[in-house]
Scaffold this active site. Structure first.
Site, PDB file in Angstrom:
ATOM      1  N   SER A 428       0.833  -1.205   0.000  1.00  4.65           N
ATOM      2  CA  SER A 428       0.000   0.000   0.000  1.00  4.65           C
ATOM      3  C   SER A 428       0.872   1.261   0.000  1.00  4.65           C
ATOM      4  O   SER A 428       1.618   1.500  -0.934  1.00  4.65           O
ATOM      5  CB  SER A 428      -0.965  -0.035   1.190  1.00  4.65           C
ATOM      6  OG  SER A 428      -1.943   0.958   1.083  1.00  4.65           O
ATOM      7  N   ASP A 621      -9.476  -4.939  -4.986  1.00  5.52           N
ATOM      8  CA  ASP A 621      -8.916  -3.780  -4.307  1.00  5.52           C
ATOM      9  C   ASP A 621      -9.295  -2.509  -5.053  1.00  5.52           C
ATOM     10  O   ASP A 621      -9.222  -2.444  -6.284  1.00  5.52           O
ATOM     11  CB  ASP A 621      -7.392  -3.922  -4.235  1.00  5.52           C
ATOM     12  CG  ASP A 621      -6.716  -2.777  -3.519  1.00  5.52           C
ATOM     13  OD1 ASP A 621      -7.412  -1.991  -2.842  1.00  5.52           O
ATOM     14  OD2 ASP A 621      -5.480  -2.668  -3.631  1.00  5.52           O
ATOM     15  N   HIS A 651      -7.935  -5.200   0.049  1.00  2.00           N
ATOM     16  CA  HIS A 651      -6.730  -4.411   0.273  1.00  2.00           C
ATOM     17  C   HIS A 651      -6.149  -4.776   1.635  1.00  2.00           C
ATOM     18  O   HIS A 651      -6.872  -4.966   2.607  1.00  2.00           O
ATOM     19  CB  HIS A 651      -7.094  -2.927   0.239  1.00  2.00           C
ATOM     20  CG  HIS A 651      -5.926  -2.003   0.313  1.00  2.00           C
ATOM     21  ND1 HIS A 651      -5.192  -1.652  -0.797  1.00  2.00           N
ATOM     22  CD2 HIS A 651      -5.357  -1.349   1.359  1.00  2.00           C
ATOM     23  CE1 HIS A 651      -4.233  -0.821  -0.451  1.00  2.00           C
ATOM     24  NE2 HIS A 651      -4.303  -0.627   0.862  1.00  2.00           N
TER      25      HIS A 651
END
Length: 698
Positions: A428, A621, A651
């Protein structure tokens, strides 16, 4: 599965239920039967309208994939999510048609389930209409409307007013792997319960007791849970999110995690003072480049890191390294453990930047999979605890990560490595930092890493519309309101920079907060057990205490005031609107388009020279299109890049690696990509034979 078969089955199920519930019978359900018939007719209408829309997407969405071997983009995902919703409706509809005459048929419960999925189907229909506008307005093969600010603003406005609570109640996580749904339910229940107690000055025991009482009602009443979660995700301040997700930093939570994770010989934190470094130039090692310590916002400051190694290696117990330790008590050295055999330095070094939206968590939250990586790859892992936003906006985190990378190259002999091959890894926000640190290394003229493994990276830190970002309407882990707050915090919009105190990286209130979270986890675990005892319960399902229709409680069909900026939908259709409007600030700060913030916007000259980039993304995601478009950009430049898209996971799946087989498989893919970086033959690696000797002379 062929979508035509799905729509045919949906039509058949709706007809069967309407015929059964409208025909002559002795059904005692009365108004409940009318609710079911109304929903089935609405579902039937949605299905008939959606079939040609889906057909139009399936005809073209392969043009937006990275390549023929890697099917994955936001348009595919929206169709997949819709199909998941339809399959749930078909399954429930068949159950109702077969069991409505049974003495044990729970009429109100099943009506509430169908109403929830009918609402979800209505909202998904709206998302597909929005995606149609994107596909019509974007250039061929492009997933983002980077030049269409008006369309992106309308997307934000539409999100702000659309009803979302149905996706957080009975329908919670329907699109994900079934094994993850109980976990998602636990997270949502914990968050809404924590939201009620957040900010109240009580002892840990008092907060735990209060949270226990409040969480029970959210287990029993899914509609209430969904409405409260919608309210929290849309309008509660960023400090709440930081506080909630930082609960994973508590000693008790990490203690449980360590018990379940791989044992390691070395695990302690370091504080590196801000001193200027001198490193050899990549083009000519006889010349050097100067690397300044982090300076942004409050001047020079120390950088915090964590060293993890499954084996004790040469240098890791040296007095020179232990002088940097900030672990209390100090780490135990090999001299105190004579039975531990010290291993030679590894030729590999893994440098990790954690995720958390640039605003939350540290390496401690990610220890679970870092320990596994160290064991599976047999490599030392250095994870950087960079300063977090909004107290430390861009470029502080980037400066600290780049400085940590340079310090690790220069001092690899202390970390148990010769650094002949170096891999950057992150998830991320950490994936973003892996890419931008490498870009900074290129622009500084120093050695770039041998490769990057970026899991679901954020490469475009704007609220520009894309098909996968439409999923922020339904994603419990990454709603748009939260995403926008994190992005604005990192960009420095409306932030107040505060120099953090030197500490162990955990919050002072964690001891208090842990009791709250654990009580909520107890409720989630209880519901998890109930899901096995009651096989007919659907995701997030429970008997509602109220017989009121969901449509009368949390949303309406009417447009809110000042709705002139809403998208244009086909005549006769309007999505459900929320009574709790979101207040979202689009990412308008110029910093957000800085190439070192949004590498997808970087000019080619800043990206040329990047090492092989291995991206592991999830099809479900909201940031999927970030990965696909960035991989395409690198490929079109001739840069080495690979993209792997895993299915059915949210995610942040790396942090969930022990919860299901699917997350474990996805985590193993990440390990294999890092192994490729370390084992890949590279002609340039011969110029970095024993790096601890090269850097020590500077």
């Amino acid at each position: 599965m062929d979508f035509k078969v799905v729509f045919a089955a949906l039509e058949s199920v709706c007809e069967d239920n309407i015929s059964a519930l409208c025909g002559p019978s002795d059904l005692p359900y009365g108004s409940v039967a009318k609710r079911l018939v109304t929903c089935m007719k609405q579902i039937q209408e949605h299905g008939r309208a959606l079939e040609p829309v889906v057909a139009s997407f399936t005809a073209v969405y392969h043009h937006y994939d990275f390549d023929a071997q890697t099917p994955g983009n936001g348009y595919r995902t929206l169709v997949k999510v819709l199909q998941s919703c339809l399959l749930h409706i078909i399954h429930k509809g068949r159950y109702i048609a077969s069991n409505y005459n049974s003495a044990f048929f729970r009429a109100d419960h099943n009506a509430s389930e169908i109403e929830a999925y009918c609402s979800a189907l209505c909202q998904l229909r709206a998302l597909l209409y929005l995606a149609q506008q994107l596909i019509n307005d974007n250039d061929y093969g492009e997933l983002y409307s980077l030049q269409d600010g008006d369309l992106s603003r309308k997307f934000v406005q539409e999100y702000s007013s659309m009803h979302k609570a149905c996706f957080y109640g009975r329908c919670l996580g329907f699109q994900f792997s079934p094994t993850l749904r109980p976990f998602l339910q636990t997270v949502v229940i914990s968050m809404v319960s924590y939201g009620e107690t957040y900010g109240k000055q009580q002892s840990g025991l008092g907060m735990a007791a209060l949270s226990l009482l409040t969480s029970g009602k959210y287990v029993i009443d899914p509609e209430l849970r969904g409405a409260e979660f919608e309210r929290i995700t849309q309008n509660l301040d960023l400090q709440f999110w930081k506080s909630f997700w930082n609960l994973t930093e508590s000693g008790l939570i990490t203690g449980f995690s360590r018990i379940a994770s791989s044992p390691v010989q070395v695990n302690f934190t370091l504080t590196v003072p801000p001193v200027t470094l001198s490193l050899p130039l990549a083009s000519d090692p006889s010349l050097s480049a100067t690397v300044s310590p982090p300076l942004a916002h409050w001047g020079p400051g120390a950088v915090h890191m964590r060293l993890i190694s499954c084996e004790l290696r040469e240098g890791q117990d040296s007095e020179e390294l232990l002088a940097f330790s900030r672990t209390d008590p100090p780490p135990i050295t090999a001299s105190h453990l004579p039975w531990v055999q010290k291993q030679p330095r590894s030729p590999w070094l893994l440098i990790h930047f954690h995720g958390g939206g640039f605003v939350a968590q540290t390496s401690r939250s990610h220890e679970n999979y870092l320990r596994s990586w160290s064991k599976e790859l047999n490599v030392p892992v250095l994870s950087v605890d960079y300063s977090l936003s909004p107290e430390a906006p861009f470029p502080r985190a980037l400066e600290e990560c780049f400085y940590a990378y340079c310090w690790a190259l220069k001092n690899c002999h202390l970390l148990g490595s010769t650094a002949e091959r170096v891999c950057l890894a992150g998830d991320s926000a950490g994936g973003n930092l892996c890419i931008t640190v490498s870009m900074k290394a290129i622009s500084s003229g120093i050695r770039v890493p041998n490769g990057i493994m970026a899991a679901y990276p954020a490469t475009l830190l704007t609220t520009d519309a894309s098909p996968s970002r439409l999923l922020t309407l339904i994603d419990p882990l990454l709603p748009l309101g939260v995403l926008a707050k994190c992005l604005n915090a990192y960009a420095g919009a409306d932030s107040q920079t505060v120099q953090p105190a030197v500490a162990s990286g955990s919050l002072s209130a964690l001891g208090r907060d842990t009791a709250v979270l654990l009580s909520d986890l107890t409720q989630g675990a209880s519901n998890w057990i109930q899901s096995f005892l009651d096989p007919m319960r659907t995701t997030g399902g429970a008997r509602s205490l109220s017989s009121r229709s969901q449509s009368n409680r949390t949303f309406s069909h009417t447009s809110p005031p000042n709705s002139g900026g809403h998208m244009d939908y086909p005549e006769g259709f309007e999505p459900l609107r929320s009574e709790c409007l979101a207040f979202i600030s689009p990412t308008s700060c110029p910093v957000i388009r800085n190439p070192f913030v949004s590498p997808l916007l970087a000019p080619n000259n800043l990206l040329r020279g990047l090492p092989p980039v291995h991206i592991v993304a999830s099809a479900l995601d909201a940031l999927l299109d970030d990965s696909v478009m960035f991989a395409k950009k690198l490929r079109d430049m001739g840069q080495p890049v690979s993209l792997t898209v895993v299915e059915d996971l949210p995610h942040g799946f790396l942090s969930l690696s022990q919860l299901s087989k699917e997350t474990d498989v996805a985590a193993e893919i990440c390990v294999e990509r890092m192994r490729e970086v370390f084992q890949q033959e590279n002609k340039t690696c011969s110029s970095w034979p024993k790096l601890e000797e090269t850097y020590q002379q500077y």
